[in-house]
Design a protein around this motif. Sequence first.
Motif, PDB file in Angstrom:
ATOM      1  N   THR A   1       0.848  -1.188   0.000  1.00 16.89           N
ATOM      2  CA  THR A   1       0.000   0.000   0.000  1.00 16.89           C
ATOM      3  C   THR A   1       0.883   1.237   0.000  1.00 16.89           C
ATOM      4  O   THR A   1       2.008   1.207   0.517  1.00 16.89           O
TER       5      THR A   1
ATOM      6  N   ILE B   1      -3.755   2.045   5.546  1.00 17.44           N
ATOM      7  CA  ILE B   1      -4.935   1.291   5.129  1.00 17.44           C
ATOM      8  C   ILE B   1      -6.177   1.936   5.733  1.00 17.44           C
ATOM      9  O   ILE B   1      -6.275   2.071   6.958  1.00 17.44           O
TER      10      ILE B   1
ATOM     11  N   ASP C   1      -8.654   5.585  -0.141  1.00 17.77           N
ATOM     12  CA  ASP C   1      -7.558   6.171   0.633  1.00 17.77           C
ATOM     13  C   ASP C   1      -7.366   7.645   0.304  1.00 17.77           C
ATOM     14  O   ASP C   1      -6.577   8.339   0.947  1.00 17.77           O
TER      15      ASP C   1
ATOM     16  N   LYS D   1      -7.615  -0.746  -5.072  1.00 16.53           N
ATOM     17  CA  LYS D   1      -8.158  -1.215  -3.792  1.00 16.53           C
ATOM     18  C   LYS D   1      -9.049  -0.136  -3.171  1.00 16.53           C
ATOM     19  O   LYS D   1      -8.941   1.042  -3.496  1.00 16.53           O
TER      20      LYS D   1
END
Length: 394
Positions: A232, A236, A315, A365
């Motif tokens: 990432t 997260i 995010d 994601k």
Amino acid sequence: MWKKLKALHTWNGWIITFLFVSGILLFLPAARGILAPVRVGLKQIHIGVGIASVIVLLLYLPYLRKHYKSRKQTGKRLNLITVIVFILIWTVSGLILTFERSVTAQMAESALFVHDLFTWIGLPIILYHSISRLSWVRKQQAPLIQTEEADGKLKIPLSRRGFIQMVAGTAFVVFIGPSFFKWLKQLMDDGGQSLKSVIANDRNQMTPPPTPLPASSPPKGGGYEGDFRIYTVTEIPEFTNENWSFTIDGLVDNPLTYKWEEFVKLKRKVQVSDFHCVTGWSVKKVTYEGIPLKKILEEAGVQRVAKYVKFYSGDGVYTDALTLDQAAMDDVMVAMLMDGELIPSDYGGPVRLIVPRMYAYKAVKWLVRIELIDSPHLGYWQVRGYDTDAWVRK
């Protein structure tokens, strides 16, 4: 001859030290976000210096016979041969990973395993040897600690060189040891345990959970037979019913926004596909369940002027895009479940994009928004040097 040999030792020491530092920085998942602006460049330099290390080692070959003939030098000769073998193995496996698109998935995965294995086992030994051979370290002979008993018979010296070697050895144990055992544990754990552990630590709190379709159970592979690496570029994110929504807007006739309770009621399908990372590892036969992207776009009504589909991560940082033709591929999915389980936060849940025929950096994601646009968009990694079209081995 001695001067040339010492110069080679010095160059080799600095090269191995650089490869160690840059390799660890490229490996660490936590460093990906921090190093993102320079990561591609650092990787290219790492590859170039790795190739240069082979050239330096080849220059050692004349000295294997001239300088290390005697029995007294047998240990040094074996040591040097060990170093050469390790670096050649790193170079070959590294080149396979560099040209990963030109080889089979099995060859890439084998090269990654060998590269990792020889790094964890050989690098501490070789780096320790290289540091001890640096001219600056070799000069540090003045004693730092010197104790004597009253009768003057017992003397325990510790030179600066010895101190540096002791610190280096301690650093290997403290910092590299845990990372090695973590990597080894991941290698030895079966996928089912690994996935269950990730699910147990899921940061998301989404209710109600979707009920898997019959085709999702039992799973055919994925997390139960493979092992995902968690990468990432941000912290997260965590989602609940209150802070999560899913939007389709931009150049569409019917903009849509779903809350979680509505989203789980959408008609889903099941597919089994492979997951490929551009760094060389893959997870085979992952069972995904979700909504085909083209079905979502049909529901929203794509306008004629739209040319691209842009995806936004929850995010707040990561984006990517596909052309309309790419987005219309049958296996491109907005996935909610993996191997019969709600996708956990570490794996990009509760919802993520799946693009099986492209490398996973295209599979956004924590997907929360899809926007139809009329001009190309360079995603997070594209502006940092990755290919826009990420076809797997095409």
